[in-house]
Design an enzyme around this catalytic site. Sequence first.
Site, short mmCIF file in Angstrom:
data_model
loop_
_atom_site.label_atom_id
_atom_site.label_comp_id
_atom_site.label_asym_id
_atom_site.label_seq_id
_atom_site.Cartn_x
_atom_site.Cartn_y
_atom_site.Cartn_z
N CYS A 160 18.37 31.35 64.42
CA CYS A 160 16.90 31.25 64.41
C CYS A 160 16.35 30.37 65.53
O CYS A 160 15.14 30.28 65.71
CB CYS A 160 16.42 30.72 63.06
SG CYS A 160 16.86 29.00 62.77
N GLU A 205 60.46 49.51 44.23
CA GLU A 205 59.46 49.40 45.29
C GLU A 205 59.42 50.69 46.11
O GLU A 205 60.46 51.18 46.55
CB GLU A 205 59.87 48.22 46.19
CG GLU A 205 58.74 47.61 46.94
CD GLU A 205 57.95 46.59 46.11
OE1 GLU A 205 58.21 46.46 44.89
OE2 GLU A 205 57.06 45.96 46.68
N CYS A 249 20.19 26.58 66.71
CA CYS A 249 20.86 27.50 65.78
C CYS A 249 20.97 28.88 66.44
O CYS A 249 19.95 29.41 66.91
CB CYS A 249 20.05 27.59 64.49
SG CYS A 249 20.59 28.95 63.44
N LYS A 269 63.16 40.72 49.35
CA LYS A 269 61.86 40.99 48.72
C LYS A 269 61.14 42.03 49.56
O LYS A 269 60.69 41.76 50.66
CB LYS A 269 61.03 39.72 48.59
CG LYS A 269 59.72 39.98 47.87
CD LYS A 269 59.08 38.73 47.36
CE LYS A 269 57.96 39.02 46.38
NZ LYS A 269 56.87 39.79 46.93
N LEU A 320 56.40 37.65 40.45
CA LEU A 320 57.34 36.55 40.71
C LEU A 320 56.60 35.30 41.15
O LEU A 320 55.64 35.38 41.90
CB LEU A 320 58.29 36.95 41.84
CG LEU A 320 59.25 38.10 41.53
CD1 LEU A 320 59.80 38.69 42.81
CD2 LEU A 320 60.38 37.60 40.65
S1 IVH Z 1 61.51 41.87 40.65
C1 IVH Z 1 60.77 40.25 37.29
N1 IVH Z 1 62.62 42.30 42.97
O1 IVH Z 1 57.34 41.60 44.27
C2 IVH Z 1 59.89 40.34 38.40
N2 IVH Z 1 60.26 42.39 42.83
O2 IVH Z 1 55.72 39.41 42.71
C3 IVH Z 1 59.63 41.71 38.80
N3 IVH Z 1 59.17 42.95 44.92
O3 IVH Z 1 55.44 43.39 41.97
C4 IVH Z 1 59.84 42.02 40.18
N4 IVH Z 1 60.97 43.14 46.13
O4 IVH Z 1 56.53 44.71 43.84
C5 IVH Z 1 61.48 42.20 42.29
N5 IVH Z 1 63.73 42.70 44.95
C6 IVH Z 1 62.61 42.59 44.28
C7 IVH Z 1 61.36 42.81 44.88
C8 IVH Z 1 60.21 42.69 44.12
C9 IVH Z 1 59.65 43.22 46.12
C10 IVH Z 1 57.74 42.90 44.57
C11 IVH Z 1 57.38 43.73 43.37
C12 IVH Z 1 56.62 42.84 42.44
C13 IVH Z 1 56.38 41.62 43.26
C14 IVH Z 1 56.56 40.42 42.40
#
Ligand code: IVH
Length: 719
Positions: A411, A175, A408, A115, A82
């Site tokens: 040294c 995840e 230094c 996330k 992302l």
């Molecule tokens: S979607 C289309 N959703 O973030 C993009 N990723 O930088 C695919 N991650 O490698 C990922 N929470 O490990 C997505 N709700 C979430 C996420 C998530 C964590 C992590 C995932 C991915 C990284 C993307």
Amino acid sequence: MNNLKKRYIYIQEQIRSHDYEYYILDRPSIPDHQYDELFKELKQIELAHPDWVTSESPSQRVGIKPSTDFATFKHFKQMLSLANAFNADDIKNFHDRIVKNLGNKEQIEYFCEPKMDGAAVSLIYERGILARGVTRGDGTIGEDITSNIRTIRSVPLLLKESQNSFPDLLEVRGEIFIQKSDFDTLNLKAKEKGEKVFANPRNAAAGSLRQLDPAVTSSRPLAFFAHGIGTCQGHEFTDLEQIFSTFSSWGLPVNNYNKLVTSIDECLHYFHDIEAARENIPFEIDGVVFKVNKLSLQKQLGEIARSPRWAIAHKFPAEEVHTEIEAVDFQVGRTGILTPVAKLKTINVGGVNVSNCTLHNLDELNRLDPRVGDGAVIKRAGDVIPKMVKVIPKKRNRAAAIQAPKKCPSCGSKTIFNYQAEWLVMNINNSKPVKKFSSNYEAQKYLDDQQSSQLNIVENRMNTPFLKCSGGNNCPEIFQGKFTHFVSRKAMDIDGLGQEILYTLINKKYINDFADIFSLKEHRAELEKLERFGQKSVENLIQSIDQSVSVELHKLIFSLGIEEVGETTARNLANVFKSMEALQNATFQDLIEVPDIGPRVATKIIDYFCNIENITSVKKLLRHLSISNPNINDVNEEMKFLGLQIALTGKISPMSRDEVKNLLLSGGAKVTSSISKKTDCLIAGENAGSKLEKAKALGVRIIDATELTDFINDPKTFL
Ligand code: IVH
């Protein structure tokens, strides 16, 4: 079917259903002892009828230890990452681009998710049965960790029956993570046993997944949330909301904090709501993710450079923590510059233990005025190096201010201020400067052009806030640093010469010069007798040295460690001069015509090749090497970045800084390290600092993290 077999199937279903209630819904409907009894009965039946047991049985989660390493597996479709956004403007820009790309046709729904801070995996179900689990790896190829995935109780081995029929092939992406409380318990147990503790739940999750023995993985409290779909055959979906509700009905764990919204403002509200709830959310998150809900729109938007245009991560601001300053040391780098570094009482910031924090230079040291015993506020975001935000002076008996060292620390040579020179053309009649130059060469040229006897040149030296050791090659830190740089990955890439081996060979005087590295094999017998060396390690060492003999010109130039010549400059030099000899013979004028090279850098290069020690050292080195020049910058009119001067700053994602740089270079861009009026645009990542300010002041177009992928795809629309 006999009654026992019926009972066996019934027990399996019961256990699966209780697992679902316990591990996914977090709502067990029976007490633990009843569950244990069911499990015991299952095992008894299986003992009597081993031929009934299939891999989907709840008893079959922990398999046997594989004898070798994990096999690799190529993902059906690339696992994307992302792009990151750090503020509301980034998010609004993201939305505006989507609207523009889709032709302003429809109202856009966004699917909002936390996330997760864990490890991404792909789970492949064949007609409802878990067939394979794979790590993300580099996005294209991952590792087959099926036996470890099977141990995770919230990952169903068999999808739940529902009105929806199972697809023939379903790739669930998501995840693997560890809940905060489970993480604390895990570390507490590790501590009790005297084992290594994990710095953060993400490391613990990723480390647990890569255990060769599934029994070890099984003992770790891993959990799973689905956050996407890869390949799917035999089932049609229209949007994310439908995908996740179907996943839930199949028994796959889906995050309860997910939410569908109908405007970008609601996305921003979601961000604030989740940020406010963050403390109380039982797992680590580092932001939220917004995804265009409708799959047809996602398809239309597509992806670029490994990340989708239809999704973005809105990251939480960097975490700030308080700690205590235990000391302030000065570290000597390979160029002799002394950097003040605060030694801190170890503290976990953003999931990483921090015990050192650079203070960069004397100006920063004076500004912060950190003293032993003072408090300090430290900030760290993502992979960015920790920054000292503020010092909280100790109330009583505050220690003395830190003094810039006169000698230094390595040294004992005198320290001097690293100065920057300017050359003033003076009018000798009134002693007033007529013009200022950043090199003697340019000043001289001006003087020659003027043909006036009333002018002369005066060199003016201005101290920078950087202290420097005056010991040169006599300072062990400078000498060792020079070789550490020479063998490093981006330079000569001699991986057999790790720090310990390198320093031993330097101390034993086997390495006094770059060329000596390539003569080490002549001392094979002696080396084998050295402590901790042995036949095998000497063999490996010689092999890796042999491999480094064929080297690309830009890497060789970079490896010399010429002051101010970083990777980009080295590439530009290689592209223009095409050989080491031509570079050595280059005049000042030749050099300043190279992209990204100004008078200051040109002077450093000239100085380097005027020094007799360097001339001899390079000459000896060249005898051992076979140099190629792939010329990635050869001019080609079709190159989309041709003629653009682009600067980079801050932490760039989802591609690494090097990847972006190489992409730009191979597209014909001039990639510079500083901003000037000539800069066409600045790509500004996370924690962009003074370059961003300068670009704003000069009115240089700024490409933020959310625009990067579009910019790379079609720079013309941006500039
Ligand atoms: S979607 C289309 N959703 O973030 C993009 N990723 O930088 C695919 N991650 O490698 C990922 N929470 O490990 C997505 N709700 C979430 C996420 C998530 C964590 C992590 C995932 C991915 C990284 C993307």
